[in-house]
Scaffold this motif. Structure first.
Motif, short mmCIF file in Angstrom:
data_model
loop_
_atom_site.label_atom_id
_atom_site.label_comp_id
_atom_site.label_asym_id
_atom_site.label_seq_id
_atom_site.Cartn_x
_atom_site.Cartn_y
_atom_site.Cartn_z
N ALA A 56 42.54 44.63 35.40
CA ALA A 56 43.22 45.81 35.95
C ALA A 56 42.57 46.24 37.27
N GLU A 57 41.26 46.10 37.34
CA GLU A 57 40.53 46.46 38.57
C GLU A 57 40.94 45.54 39.73
N ASP A 58 41.08 44.24 39.44
CA ASP A 58 41.56 43.29 40.46
C ASP A 58 42.90 43.75 41.01
N LEU A 61 42.55 47.96 42.40
CA LEU A 61 41.60 48.29 43.48
C LEU A 61 41.36 47.13 44.44
N TYR A 62 40.99 45.96 43.91
CA TYR A 62 40.60 44.85 44.79
C TYR A 62 41.76 44.35 45.64
N ARG A 63 42.96 44.34 45.06
CA ARG A 63 44.12 43.88 45.81
C ARG A 63 44.32 44.74 47.07
N GLU A 83 32.78 37.22 41.54
CA GLU A 83 31.87 37.61 40.45
C GLU A 83 32.64 37.85 39.14
N HIS A 84 33.85 38.39 39.26
CA HIS A 84 34.69 38.55 38.05
C HIS A 84 34.92 37.19 37.40
N GLN A 85 35.15 36.17 38.24
CA GLN A 85 35.40 34.82 37.70
C GLN A 85 34.15 34.29 36.99
N GLU A 122 26.66 46.48 42.60
CA GLU A 122 27.35 46.27 43.88
C GLU A 122 28.63 47.10 43.96
N GLU A 123 29.35 47.10 42.83
CA GLU A 123 30.64 47.79 42.80
C GLU A 123 30.46 49.30 42.98
N GLU A 124 29.47 49.85 42.26
CA GLU A 124 29.31 51.31 42.31
C GLU A 124 28.63 51.77 43.61
FE LIG Z 1 34.39 44.63 38.83
#
Ligand SMILES: [Fe+2]
Ligand SMILES: [Fe+2]
Length: 159
Positions: A56-58, A61-63, A83-85, A122-124
């Motif tokens: 859901a984050e991909d 947010l990431y998109r 990193e998700h992968q 990294e994300e936060e």
């Molecule tokens: Fe993430």
């Protein structure tokens, strides 16, 4: 602004942080458990929550960050997706091991914890900073609603 100064995140950022805490405590619970049944059920719960979160984050947010005109945001999103992968591959490796009390599996769990901790840090830091630069409070709120809805849909499909 006050919320940010107090360290309270807005909209989707708060939702993401809450999920990160849940996953971190599930991982600790797995590491501390000495009961195979409990350990396995915590692992299934953590796996489902972590995968629905990152998918859901991909999407939400990431998109958007990947389409940014700022290079920092695009770079962060590309690296984060990679990193998700890595996290997903590690979960697959762990799912394939039947004996979840074995030393080999415990080592895999430590590896997962390292990958997740690094990614969340990294994300936060970088990721949240990019998101605050790109989106205003209302957009972050809307993205939060979209994120929760998408997670619910993905959870039904049992990722
Ligand atoms: Fe993430
Ligand atoms: Fe996340």
């Amino acid at each position: 602004m006050l919320k940010e100064m107090l360290g309270i995140a807005e909209g989707i950022l708060q939702d993401l942080h809450d999920d990160h805490e849940v996953v971190a405590s599930l991982i600790e619970g797995i590491a501390d458990s000495e009961d195979q049944w409990e350990q396995n059920s915590l692992f299934q719960e953590m796996r489902a929550k972590l995968l629905t979160h990152s998918h859901a984050e991909d999407e939400v947010l990431y998109r958007r960050l990947k389409a940014s005109r700022h290079e920092t945001s695009r770079k962060f999103a590309q690296e984060g997706e990679r990193e998700h992968q890595l996290v997903e591959q590690q979960l697959q490796r762990m799912s394939a091991v039947d004996d979840k009390m074995s030393d080999a599996w415990t080592a895999q769990l430590t590896e997962l914890q390292k990958l997740v901790d690094h990614h969340v840090d990294e994300e936060e830091s970088t990721g949240f900073r990019c998101a605050r630069d790109e989106f205003d409070k209302d957009e972050l709120e809307t993205m939060g609603t979209e994120f929760q809805r998408r997670k619910d849909e993905l959870m039904v499909g049992a990722v």
